[in-house]
Design an enzyme around this catalytic site. Sequence first.
Site, short mmCIF file in Angstrom:
data_model
loop_
_atom_site.label_atom_id
_atom_site.label_comp_id
_atom_site.label_asym_id
_atom_site.label_seq_id
_atom_site.Cartn_x
_atom_site.Cartn_y
_atom_site.Cartn_z
N VAL A 171 1.18 -3.70 3.98
CA VAL A 171 1.07 -4.98 4.70
C VAL A 171 2.30 -5.87 4.59
O VAL A 171 2.43 -6.83 5.34
CB VAL A 171 -0.15 -5.82 4.25
CG1 VAL A 171 -1.44 -5.28 4.82
CG2 VAL A 171 -0.22 -5.98 2.76
N TYR B 96 -3.86 -1.71 -10.35
CA TYR B 96 -3.82 -1.60 -8.88
C TYR B 96 -2.98 -2.74 -8.29
O TYR B 96 -2.10 -2.50 -7.45
CB TYR B 96 -5.25 -1.62 -8.32
CG TYR B 96 -5.27 -1.70 -6.81
CD1 TYR B 96 -5.04 -0.56 -6.04
CD2 TYR B 96 -5.45 -2.92 -6.16
CE1 TYR B 96 -5.00 -0.64 -4.65
CE2 TYR B 96 -5.41 -3.00 -4.77
CZ TYR B 96 -5.18 -1.86 -4.03
OH TYR B 96 -5.13 -1.95 -2.65
N LYS C 95 0.33 3.63 -2.86
CA LYS C 95 -0.85 4.50 -2.98
C LYS C 95 -0.47 5.98 -2.95
O LYS C 95 -1.09 6.81 -3.61
CB LYS C 95 -1.86 4.18 -1.87
CG LYS C 95 -2.51 2.79 -2.00
CD LYS C 95 -3.45 2.49 -0.83
CE LYS C 95 -4.36 1.29 -1.03
NZ LYS C 95 -3.76 -0.01 -0.82
N SER D 133 0.79 -1.24 0.00
CA SER D 133 0.00 0.00 0.00
C SER D 133 0.82 1.29 0.00
O SER D 133 0.24 2.37 -0.17
CB SER D 133 -0.93 0.02 1.20
OG SER D 133 -2.04 -0.78 0.93
N1 GLN Z 1 -2.46 -5.68 -1.79
C1 GLN Z 1 -3.12 -5.27 -0.58
C2 GLN Z 1 -4.58 -4.99 -0.86
O1 GLN Z 1 -4.91 -4.50 -1.92
C3 GLN Z 1 -2.44 -4.04 -0.03
C4 GLN Z 1 -2.97 -3.71 1.30
C5 GLN Z 1 -2.00 -2.95 2.18
O2 GLN Z 1 -0.79 -2.94 2.02
N2 GLN Z 1 -2.56 -2.39 3.21
O3 GLN Z 1 -5.44 -5.24 -0.05
#
Ligand code: GLN
Length: 321
Positions: A259, A189, A66, A63
Site C-alpha cells: 500500500v 507483523y 509478505k 505488504s
Molecule cells: N500494513 C498494512 C496492513 O497490514 C499492509 C497492507 C498492504 O500493504 N496491502 O494492512
Amino acid sequence: MSKLERFLESLYKKYRTLNSGKLASYIPQLANANPDWFAITVVTTDGKVFTVGDSQENFTIQSISKVFLHGMALEDCGRAALLEKVGVEPTGDPFDSVIRLDENSKRPDNPMVNAGAIATTSLIKGNELTERLNRMLEMFRRYINRDVFIDVSVFMSERATGHRNRALANLLLNFGTIDHNIEEILDLYFQQCSLVVNCQDLAMMAATLANRGIQPITNQQAVQSEYVRDMLSVMHTCGMYNYAGEWAYRVGIPAKSGVSGGIIGVIPERAGIAVFSPLIDQQGNSVRGLRVFEDLSQEFGFHLLDVSMGKCNFADCLESD
Ligand code: GLN
C-alpha cells in the site's frame, strides 16, 4: 544508452503525469507521502542496475514483506507444516477481509493476504520477540545487502490502528492456527510492514528471487532455492490481491504490491523489477506501477505464458549502442 534504459526513460515520461489513484490514508506517514515520487528499477540476475526516477527515496515496504516472510516460514517449518496452517488459494477478496476467514475458510487462504501473513509470521522461529525480529532483519539484509531498519514511527502507527489485523489474529487464535502470543505476533507483523526500503532495494530483492535465491552482488544464498518455486507460485496467483487474475492475464509476471506504492516483479533467470509510486487504486496497487509493468511485459515479452512472439533476447537490450 541501452534499449532498456531508453525504454525506462520513456515510461517515466509517459506516466509521471498520471495522477489517478489516492495515497493510502490509514496512517499519517503514508498519507503524507509525495504523490509525485516515481521510480522504476531493473536489476539483472548478474547484478546490473538500470534505473530512472526517485530510486533512492525511502519508504516502508508494507505488504511486499509478505513474500519474504513466506520464504522464511518455509525454511523454518517446511512446506507441509506451512500448508497445514495457510493455503495457496487466491481469494478475489480484499487483502484484509475478516469475513472470508470466519465464514468461509477457517484457514487463511494464502500467505499474501493479511490473515495468511500473520499466520506465516507466527511460524518464525526464535525464543522471544527480539530474537525473531533479529532473524527477520538478518533475512532482509541478505536480500538487500546493506544494513536494514524499521521505521519506528510507522510501526507504532500500524500497531495503534491495526484493529482489523488484531481481529484477524484473534480469529486465528480461535481456530487454533496461532498461539496465545497475539501481541508479539502482531508486533512482528507490523515491524515487517515498517521495514525501510527504496526502489532499488526492492528490485535487488526481486532479482535475488529471479536468481534462484542467490543475491546477485554478494552471491550469498538469501533463501534456499527449493523454496523460490513456492514463493513465486503464490506471488503469481495471489500477489496482487483481488487484481491477481487480471494481472496474471495482462502482465504474466509473479509480482507483489504494497500500500505504500511499491510493486516487485520477478522474471526468472533474467531480472527483478520494482516500481515505486504511492498513488494506489481501490485494490491497493500502485496505479503507475500497473501501467509500467504492463508496458514492460509487452515490450520485452516477459509474459510467462506468451509464446506468440517468442522471447526477445533480453541480454541484447541491456547493451549500450
Ligand atoms: N500494513 C498494512 C496492513 O497490514 C499492509 C497492507 C498492504 O500493504 N496491502 O494492512
